[in-house]
Design a protein around this motif. Structure first.
Motif, short mmCIF file in Angstrom:
data_model
loop_
_atom_site.label_atom_id
_atom_site.label_comp_id
_atom_site.label_asym_id
_atom_site.label_seq_id
_atom_site.Cartn_x
_atom_site.Cartn_y
_atom_site.Cartn_z
N PHE A 1 0.80 -1.07 0.09
CA PHE A 1 -0.03 -0.02 -0.14
C PHE A 1 0.94 1.33 0.14
CE2 PHE A 1 -4.26 -1.41 1.90
CZ PHE A 1 -4.55 -2.26 0.81
N GLY A 2 1.84 1.10 0.78
CA GLY A 2 2.60 2.37 0.98
C GLY A 2 3.29 2.95 -0.57
N GLU A 3 3.99 1.80 -1.00
CA GLU A 3 4.53 2.27 -2.79
C GLU A 3 3.31 2.62 -3.45
OE1 GLU A 3 7.06 0.10 -6.10
OE2 GLU A 3 6.79 -1.00 -4.16
N LEU A 4 2.20 1.89 -3.43
CA LEU A 4 0.91 2.27 -4.26
C LEU A 4 0.38 3.69 -4.01
CD1 LEU A 4 -0.87 0.90 -6.47
CD2 LEU A 4 -2.42 0.13 -4.31
N ALA A 5 0.46 3.93 -2.78
CA ALA A 5 0.20 5.62 -2.55
C ALA A 5 1.00 6.44 -3.30
CB ALA A 5 0.08 5.60 -1.06
N GLY A 6 2.45 6.07 -3.44
CA GLY A 6 3.07 7.04 -4.15
C GLY A 6 2.81 7.15 -5.65
N HIS A 7 2.30 5.78 -6.06
CA HIS A 7 1.81 5.89 -7.43
C HIS A 7 0.44 6.70 -7.64
CE1 HIS A 7 4.96 3.33 -9.48
NE2 HIS A 7 4.78 2.53 -8.22
N ALA A 8 -0.18 6.77 -6.80
CA ALA A 8 -1.52 7.59 -6.81
C ALA A 8 -1.20 8.87 -6.51
CB ALA A 8 -2.36 7.12 -5.69
N ASN A 9 -0.06 9.46 -6.06
CA ASN A 9 0.32 10.81 -5.99
C ASN A 9 1.59 11.23 -6.58
OD1 ASN A 9 -0.01 13.39 -5.09
ND2 ASN A 9 1.07 12.96 -3.06
N PRO A 10 1.46 11.06 -7.96
CA PRO A 10 2.73 11.20 -8.83
C PRO A 10 3.22 12.84 -8.79
CG PRO A 10 0.94 10.83 -10.38
CD PRO A 10 0.35 10.82 -9.04
N LEU A 11 4.54 12.62 -9.06
CA LEU A 11 5.23 14.12 -8.99
C LEU A 11 4.99 14.88 -10.32
CD1 LEU A 11 8.22 13.78 -6.69
CD2 LEU A 11 5.98 14.84 -6.10
N ARG A 12 4.94 13.87 -11.54
CA ARG A 12 4.86 14.17 -12.88
C ARG A 12 3.48 13.56 -13.68
NH1 ARG A 12 9.50 16.80 -14.25
NH2 ARG A 12 11.24 16.47 -13.08
N GLY A 13 3.15 14.17 -14.56
CA GLY A 13 2.24 13.53 -15.25
C GLY A 13 0.68 14.28 -15.08
N VAL B 1 -3.54 14.15 -14.45
CA VAL B 1 -4.58 13.43 -13.73
C VAL B 1 -5.51 13.04 -14.73
CG1 VAL B 1 -6.38 13.38 -11.84
CG2 VAL B 1 -4.15 14.69 -11.56
N VAL B 2 -5.83 11.70 -14.73
CA VAL B 2 -6.67 11.18 -15.86
C VAL B 2 -8.09 11.81 -15.51
CG1 VAL B 2 -7.85 9.28 -16.60
CG2 VAL B 2 -5.50 9.28 -16.02
N PRO B 3 -8.85 12.21 -16.34
CA PRO B 3 -10.22 12.99 -16.27
C PRO B 3 -11.10 11.86 -15.51
CG PRO B 3 -9.34 13.50 -18.56
CD PRO B 3 -8.41 12.61 -17.81
N GLY B 4 -11.75 12.36 -14.53
CA GLY B 4 -12.81 11.44 -13.91
C GLY B 4 -12.23 10.76 -12.80
N THR B 5 -10.62 11.17 -12.48
CA THR B 5 -10.08 10.37 -11.39
C THR B 5 -9.71 11.41 -10.54
OG1 THR B 5 -7.94 10.27 -12.45
CG2 THR B 5 -9.45 8.58 -12.95
N GLU B 6 -8.93 11.08 -9.32
CA GLU B 6 -8.36 11.94 -8.31
C GLU B 6 -7.10 11.36 -7.99
OE1 GLU B 6 -11.66 12.84 -5.89
OE2 GLU B 6 -11.39 11.15 -4.65
N PRO B 7 -6.20 12.14 -7.49
CA PRO B 7 -5.09 11.62 -6.95
C PRO B 7 -5.07 10.97 -5.48
CG PRO B 7 -4.82 13.91 -6.77
CD PRO B 7 -6.09 13.75 -7.46
N GLY B 8 -4.27 10.14 -5.13
CA GLY B 8 -4.28 9.55 -3.62
C GLY B 8 -5.11 8.43 -3.51
N LEU B 9 -5.00 7.77 -2.53
CA LEU B 9 -5.83 6.68 -2.13
C LEU B 9 -6.61 7.20 -0.82
CD1 LEU B 9 -3.19 3.76 -2.32
CD2 LEU B 9 -4.86 4.72 -4.11
N GLU B 10 -7.43 7.86 -1.26
CA GLU B 10 -8.34 8.66 0.15
C GLU B 10 -9.88 8.69 -0.32
OE1 GLU B 10 -6.68 12.08 2.46
OE2 GLU B 10 -8.44 13.08 1.11
#
Length: 799
Positions: free
Chosen positions: A593-605, A607-616
């Motif tokens: 989960f920790g590594e995945l949370a990093g992927h869910a909050n990328p420093l570059r790129g 945000v895909v429309p209809g989604t939101e960053p983070g696992l929250e």
């Protein structure tokens, strides 16, 4: 989901901090430059204020400010009506809410008149003696019936009456039912006042940051979000600029719901005025006078039976003492009015109450919030009816239970939420049978007879009750998977010892399949979560717990979707296991989960429309109706007929609170509730004289039951799932104390069948019970019931 936490009893997450002294309570808050408040309180129950001279107090070294009602200017205003009644025909309501400091008139002993601010609490207390208040005493109003007499002094002249409310509710035709009855029983019942007596008294601290224009308040409140909302309006601040923190609180029991106590209003105001932190901590004597209390009620009740013991109808007229003010409106007496119906089929019901202003401390909910009064009246009427009809007390209850096939069941009267009284679920008879099995239905009467032959008097009581729980309007929760891999849960509820840090963690840990010690719960901080209502009415697990569950499910969905994207798999081929995501068809492809949370909050790129960053995710839960818990209490006592001392030998609770999140926490809630109920039944009574003076405002005179007086409760649980929330939960916080007075009275009468003893008042005390025993004549034993039949032979053998 491989982990199962709901229904288990892991070690509580909060206990390490509590047991090692690391938990923060409000009085632990120490800030640089902190000032301390103390209050001049009225010595009179009812008086006019002719003048206040604070000059000597202001001249004392170390005193920074002295505040009277006149000094507050426009800030002086009565508090809000917390639960306003709807404009419904048949409801008369006269509002008189608490004021910050008494102006012109005091209305109960202990009412705050002057606030003193000093460099230390010691200096502030010393300065109180310097303040001179010129009172003109007025005749007080203490007696409930006398308060409504035409010539009674009026406590709130603007109202012109001491009537706070008059409410009539009915369904069916009671007069018709009465006319058909084979037996009509009429009795008057008294249920007097008690104190919540929480371990931690109330405490408020406030700090104003002029640069950030932010106000932080630490408060022993059960409702931090409403406190924030109300104070922001009163002080002219944005809600976002007011932070209320309710840290660990040493017991709430209802009085800490109330918004707003004078101290909660005044401490933040003076902190802003002086530009320095200010704290006030209530001492125990203040708590007896200034913290709201349980209610006093007088019921004139009548019940109509058919010859086979079926209830045809009930009529109840009662007086309710609301004290000097009524900030909680009709909540408590309506609880009494509704809870009287209990788990029974009552075809006709006429209930009418008058809430009355008196010169006694204000009444708000205290654990049970009026429910125990209704239960006491109903259960006593059934006991008397059983005796008159020659029935076993348990049998008369069996014959009148609502059947399990009538749920959901709606009574045509209004509950405290002003919606029709609604029972979502229930199955009452099995709980009664379970309680009788635990007591020993086939052995107890022989034991009782043997004890009487030895000169000892044993008695058994068995009563039923329902508890309305889990009411709205709503609560919310936010669940976040952090880069550490741990999970953070925030909710707006405060906690006062109910185990929220563990129970909410169990719900979330099971949904996300993580170790419960990796789930960190935050409650009672408006900066962490700013929407919700509060902790009261046995609603925390039902309402906030359901919100935690919904938020966790939303995060679970995000974890799977994010995991599928990162791992290059289809969502249907991704699963959660032990704090990680993995591909079902290739378990070697996995990510914590920790590594995945990093992927869910990328420093570059992007945000895909209809989604939101983070696992929250944030979710809210607001039930249309509450969840109806229920149960049966049984008690075995030994009564010393010479000294009127009562020893509780056994106490049994069979309770249905739906799905158990944590059985050990539930057991603790029930055990604590029974302790509270035993105190209310036999030890605790606030005694006022005719002048409105409280006669026993200390623990030297106000008796609390000790560990020696409260037995270990034997418990059994039934789980009738609540249909209106996702986990099937019902509340449990007040279950232990609601029926205790009724079962106590029945058990004492059962122990002394040779006396014409009929207990119609609570609380008792050894002194009062001694008087009742002294005045009781010999009983007519012809109709004395046994657990399974008549008891005449046993009663004779006891001689």
């Amino acid at each position: 989901m491989s982990r199962t936490y709901v229904g288990q009893s892991p070690v509580r997450n909060e206990d390490r901090r509590l047991l090692t002294g690391q938990a923060v309570f409000v009085d632990d808050v120490q800030l640089p430059g902190m000032l301390h408040a103390a209050f001049v309180r009225s010595d009179h129950a009812h008086a006019l204020i002719r003048g206040i001279d604070a000059s000597a107090a202001l001249a004392r070294t170390g005193v920074v400010a002295v505040v009277t009602a006149e000094d507050l200017g426009e800030y002086w205003q009565p508090g809000p009506l917390l639960v306003p009644p709807p404009p419904i025909e048949g409801i008369v309501f006269n509002q008189a809410s608490q004021v910050p400091l008494a102006k012109d008139r005091v209305r109960h002993v202990g009412e705050a008149v002057v606030m003193v601010i000093a460099e230390s609490r010691y200096l502030a207390e010393d300065a109180l003696t310097d303040v001179i208040v010129d009172y003109e005493p007025l005749d007080p109003v203490v007696d409930l019936e006398r308060a409504l007499a035409d010539d009674a002094p009026v406590i709130h002249p603007q109202l012109g009456t001491n009537l706070a409310a008059h409410v009539t509710q009915r369904h069916g035709d009671y007069e018709e039912a009465r006319a058909k009855a084979d037996l009509v029983i009429t009795r008057r019942f008294h249920y007097d006042r008690g104190a919540a007596a929480a371990m931690e008294n109330r405490c408020v601290a406030a700090r104003w940051d002029p640069r950030a224009e932010e106000l932080t308040i630490w408060d022993t409140t059960q409702a931090p979000i409403p406190i924030r909302n109300g104070l922001s309006r009163m002080l002219g601040l944005l809600e976002s600029k007011v932070r209320v923190v309710a840290p660990f609180v040493g017991g709430g029991f209802g009085p800490k719901i109330m918004m707003f106590y004078p101290e909660e209003v005044l401490v933040p105001w003076i902190a802003m005025r002086l530009g320095r932190p200010v704290k006030w901590t209530e001492d125990r004597q203040e708590n007896f006078f200034a913290t709201t209390q349980e209610r006093s009620q007088i019921h004139d009740a009548e019940i109509a039976f058919s010859s086979d013991g079926k209830i045809l109808g009930i009529r109840d007229f009662f007086f309710h003492d609301t004290g000097a003010y009524d900030p909680y409106g009709l909540t408590v007496p309506i609880n009494s009015q509704c809870t009287l119906l209990g788990p029974y089929d009552v075809p006709a019901y006429h209930s009418e109450f008058r809430a009355v202003f008196t010169n006694r401390t204000t009444v708000t909910p205290v654990r049970g919030a009026g429910r125990q009064h209704g239960v006491f009246v109903m259960e006593r009427l059934l006991d008397i009816g059983a005796r008159e009809l020659g029935l076993d007390p348990s049998e008369i209850r069996r014959r009148n239970y609502l059947r399990k096939d009538v749920f959901p069941h709606t009574f045509q009267i209004l509950f405290q939420d002003f919606a029709p009284l609604y029972y979502d679920s229930g199955n009452y008879a099995p709980a009664l049978e379970a309680a009788l099995d635990i007591v020993g239905r086939n052995t107890f009467r022989a034991e009782q007879a043997q004890a009487r032959a030895e000169g000892r008097y044993l008695g058994l009581g068995v009563v039923s009750y329902v508890e309305g729980t889990g009411i709205g309007p709503y609560e919310g929760a936010r669940v976040t998977v952090e880069p550490s891999g741990h999970v953070r849960v925030a909710t707006g509820l405060g906690t006062q010892g109910q185990g929220h840090y563990t129970a909410f963690a169990q719900i979330v840990a099971e949904v996300l399949d993580v170790d419960i010690t990796h789930v960190h719960v935050v409650t009672g901080d408006t900066r962490e979560f700013g929407w919700g209502t509060g902790t009261f009415a046995s609603r925390g697990a039902v309402v906030a717990g359901s919100a935690c569950h919904e938020a966790a499910l939303a995060v679970r969905k995000k974890v799977i979707e994010t995991g599928a994207r990162v791992l290059g798999a289809l969502p249907d081929d991704v699963e959660i296991a032990d704090g990680a995501v993995r591909v079902r068809s290739d378990p070697s492809r996995m990510m914590g989960f920790g590594e995945l949370a990093g992927h869910a909050n990328p420093l570059r790129g992007a945000v895909v429309p209809g989604t939101e960053p983070g696992l929250e995710a944030t979710a809210y839960f607001g039930p249309d109706h509450g969840s109806t818990a229920s149960g049966v209490h049984a008690m075995v006592v030994e009564v010393d007929a010479e000294t009127a001392m009562v020893k509780i030998l056994r106490y049994i609770v069979v309770h249905d609170c739906g799905k158990l999140i944590n059985p050990v926490i539930v057991a603790g809630q029930v055990q604590g509730g029974v302790a509270h109920g035993i105190g209310n039944a036999f030890y605790e009574q606030l005694v006022y004289d005719d002048g409105g003076q409280l006669q026993n405002a200390s623990f030297m005179d106000y008796l609390l039951p000790t560990a020696m007086d409260v037995p270990n409760v034997e418990m059994a649980h039934r789980e009738t799932s609540a249909p209106l929330n996702p986990l099937g939960l019902k509340g449990v916080g007040e279950a232990g104390c609601i029926p205790t007075g009724a079962v106590f009275a029945q058990a004492i009468e059962d122990a002394l069948p040779h006396l014409a003893l009929e207990i119609r008042e609570i609380p008792l005390s050894p002194n009062r019970l001694f008087a009742l025993l002294r005045d009781a004549g010999p009983a007519d034993r012809a109709n004395a019931p046994e657990l399974g039949g008549r008891a005449a032979a046993v009663a004779v053998a006891a001689d």
